[in-house]
Write an enzyme that holds these catalytic residues in place. Sequence first.
Site, PDB file in Angstrom:
ATOM      1  N   CYS A  85       0.809  -1.223   0.000  1.00 10.62           N
ATOM      2  CA  CYS A  85       0.000   0.000   0.000  1.00 10.62           C
ATOM      3  C   CYS A  85       0.843   1.275   0.000  1.00 10.62           C
ATOM      4  CB  CYS A  85      -0.938   0.033   1.209  1.00 10.62           C
ATOM      5  SG  CYS A  85      -2.138  -1.300   1.236  1.00 10.62           S
ATOM      6  N   HIS A 322      -9.117   2.537  -3.312  1.00 10.62           N
ATOM      7  CA  HIS A 322      -7.743   2.247  -2.919  1.00 10.62           C
ATOM      8  C   HIS A 322      -7.062   1.363  -3.971  1.00 10.62           C
ATOM      9  CE1 HIS A 322      -4.274   1.251  -0.667  1.00 10.62           C
ATOM     10  NE2 HIS A 322      -4.781   0.463   0.252  1.00 10.62           N
TER      11      HIS A 322
END
Length: 370
Positions: A85, A322
């Site tokens: 991430c 995301h």
Amino acid sequence: MVLAARRTPIGTRSRALAGVTLEHLVAPVLRAAVQDAEAATGADVEVADVVLGNCMGPGGNPARVAALAAGLGVQVPGMTVDRQCGSGLAAVLAAAQAIEAGDRRPRIAGGVESASTAPTRSVDGAAYGRAPFTPEGWTDPDMVRAADALATADAISRPRQDAHAARSHRRAAAARDAGRFQAELVPLAGARADDAIGVSAPLLARLPALFPEGTVTAGTATRISDGAAALVLAPQQARGTAPGLLIRAHAVIGCDPALPGIGAAPAIQGALDRAQLRIRDIAAIEIVEAFAAQSLAVLDRLGVAEDDPRVCADGGALALGHPWGASGAISMVRLFSRLIRGGAPTGTTGVAAASIGGGMGIAAVVEVIR
């Protein structure tokens, strides 16, 4: 320093951007960022390298493939970074470090993720969703269960999580309606705006928990998404009269793999320490909102109120989505819009950060130069 910053709309997996392959998702953004930098500086940008974050793509060095697809020239190399991430932000920092080390040529850095077109991975014929984040014998939780565990450990209630997600949606909808995303977006066929903004608090409250014993819901977990972002970095001396974001300090840390969501907090603190700043000195904060519980745990550790207007002022990943390898770079694009496009004066500071699966955190402190 960052001289230009662009991104695609963010599309939920299998929706608006489902038919766009990785290189064609990011190539228009690379071109737009270079064009912006050339317009701002009044000079041609001779790109030395393209550094992109990516987590689940097809391999084959997507950054190089994207550089060729963007028409940057066969002489422009590429490097792909996987820090999960935090990949997009890690790519930006890698480009900045190359410049700091003495290679003064401009670079493009960012991230791209096409969850819709990611290949199926398998071991001995058995498909799996992701590679392990830890070796055998270590805790390696599913990310939803990790967020639930963090909510339990920090006593973060379901109502707090719902309220945080609803706030992100309200802020993103307000920013969209006011046109604050427009200058950073590169339109793509089939998706001219972020496709998932506007979930209400009453709806969030009705959603069931994803696991019976937990508090995380589909509304307080971000959606798996497609998207890309790119930023042009160059030495401060190359900016001419163009404004930009100076990268003052950064940090990458490790933390307990069982509670990976807290990683952004010590990373932010480490970057602030290196910049000789405190969190109260920061005007704009962008944290990748993978889960409401995770964001709240980070803010609690930093002593920042959950409704602080500095934090994801135009909404975050809970509202926008995301795209793993791109999200850290999207946070930097958002800082560029909030501070440079928003007219913040010289000396204004911002922070971009992400918690990372496997127990890590990454953060960067930036400062406006005009």
